[in-house]
Write an enzyme that holds these catalytic residues in place. Structure first.
Site, PDB file in Angstrom:
ATOM      1  N   ASP A  66     -45.431   4.845  34.208  1.00 14.60           N
ATOM      2  CA  ASP A  66     -44.753   6.060  33.780  1.00 14.60           C
ATOM      3  C   ASP A  66     -43.353   5.639  33.366  1.00 14.60           C
ATOM      4  OD1 ASP A  66     -44.826   8.871  33.266  1.00 14.60           O
ATOM      5  OD2 ASP A  66     -43.442   9.151  34.932  1.00 14.60           O
ATOM      6  N   SER A  67     -42.912   6.162  32.261  1.00 16.75           N
ATOM      7  CA  SER A  67     -41.634   5.705  31.734  1.00 16.75           C
ATOM      8  C   SER A  67     -40.960   6.823  30.963  1.00 16.75           C
ATOM      9  CB  SER A  67     -41.843   4.485  30.819  1.00 16.75           C
ATOM     10  OG  SER A  67     -42.772   4.801  29.792  1.00 16.75           O
ATOM     11  N   PHE A 150     -42.052   3.934  19.027  1.00 15.62           N
ATOM     12  CA  PHE A 150     -42.456   5.331  19.105  1.00 15.62           C
ATOM     13  C   PHE A 150     -41.536   6.042  20.077  1.00 15.62           C
ATOM     14  CE2 PHE A 150     -44.704   2.963  22.312  1.00 15.62           C
ATOM     15  CZ  PHE A 150     -44.761   3.786  23.425  1.00 15.62           C
ATOM     16  N   GLY A 151     -41.749   7.347  20.247  1.00 16.45           N
ATOM     17  CA  GLY A 151     -40.930   8.099  21.191  1.00 16.45           C
ATOM     18  C   GLY A 151     -39.460   8.113  20.788  1.00 16.45           C
ATOM     19  N   ASP A 153     -37.529   5.528  20.652  1.00 16.17           N
ATOM     20  CA  ASP A 153     -37.108   4.203  20.169  1.00 16.17           C
ATOM     21  C   ASP A 153     -36.116   4.264  19.003  1.00 16.17           C
ATOM     22  OD1 ASP A 153     -38.673   3.063  22.104  1.00 16.17           O
ATOM     23  OD2 ASP A 153     -40.194   2.256  20.744  1.00 16.17           O
ATOM     24  N   LYS A 173     -38.713  -6.503  21.071  1.00 14.85           N
ATOM     25  CA  LYS A 173     -38.849  -5.320  21.912  1.00 14.85           C
ATOM     26  C   LYS A 173     -39.505  -5.663  23.241  1.00 14.85           C
ATOM     27  CE  LYS A 173     -40.888  -0.721  22.259  1.00 14.85           C
ATOM     28  NZ  LYS A 173     -41.661   0.358  21.620  1.00 14.85           N
ATOM     29  N   ARG A 179     -40.668  -1.461  29.565  1.00 18.71           N
ATOM     30  CA  ARG A 179     -42.103  -1.636  29.749  1.00 18.71           C
ATOM     31  C   ARG A 179     -42.485  -3.109  29.701  1.00 18.71           C
ATOM     32  NH1 ARG A 179     -43.712   1.802  26.272  1.00 18.71           N
ATOM     33  NH2 ARG A 179     -43.746   3.490  27.780  1.00 18.71           N
TER      34      ARG A 179
END
Length: 200
Positions: A66-67, A150-151, A153, A173, A179
């Site tokens: 979960d992040s 994504f998100g 980023d 990355k 992550r």
């Protein structure tokens, strides 16, 4: 098994486990992937919940994560609600626009933030055998930049540099990200466990 239905997360974890004896399997490989209510107050609590539910449902070793993003000016928000920050059906773009609006008048020095990731590994009986929490410090840009990731980023400027997470190469990355750090810790643990098993 990776306890996630996100194709982006699956791709990242498979990349991070490339060359390992540990193979990352998506939940789509089982007939009925479980539905999980992420009711934890922290990333680690949510990771543990997901790992246990998937392990018990699928009777398999399950790795969950979960992040999310923590912005200091917003008191750590969006935090565990990162994916639901602009509503349960919101797109990445909608979440990013809401965050930029919340920080519209905030000066550079106060735009500090971090990505945080927790991972939990559950055995087939649902017992948690390993957890790790890692973070990546940075700050929020004034506009989205970059075509990768994504998100959040495109808004997250990594460390003291001038590039967003979405402007980094995949390898860059994975080296820097929350992550990436958490997945490497889990990989080391799993590979150590495999090394202790008798051959044959």
């Amino acid at each position: 098994m990776l306890a996630s239905t996100s194709p982006h997360k699956l791709a990242e974890f498979r990349q991070l486990f490339r060359g390992s004896r540990v193979r990352i399997v998506p939940p789509a490989d089982v007939a009925y992937p479980p539905q999980v209510d992420e009711t934890g107050a922290t990333f680690l609590q949510n990771a543990r919940i997901k790992a246990v539910v998937y392990a018990l449902t699928c009777r398999a070793w399950c790795l969950a994560d979960d992040s999310g993003l923590e912005v200091d000016y917003l008191g750590g928000a969006p935090g565990v609600r990162s994916a639901r920050y602009a509503g349960p059906a919101a797109s990445d773009d909608m979440r990013n626009r809401k965050l930029l609006k919340a920080l519209a008048e905030v000066p550079e020095a106060r735009r500090t933030a971090r990505f945080r990731c927790a991972v939990a590994l559950a055995a087939p009986d649902g017992s948690i055998v390993y957890t790790a929490v890692r973070s990546c410090e940075g700050r929020i840009a004034h506009e989205p930049r970059g075509e990768h990731g994504f998100g959040y980023d495109p808004l997250f400027m990594v460390g003291a540099g001038d590039r967003t997470m979405a402007e980094l190469t995949t390898d860059e990355k994975n080296d820097a990200s929350h992550r990436g750090q958490a997945a490497r810790a889990a990989r080391r643990f799993l590979e150590h466990c495999l090394a202790q098993m008798p051959s044959g």
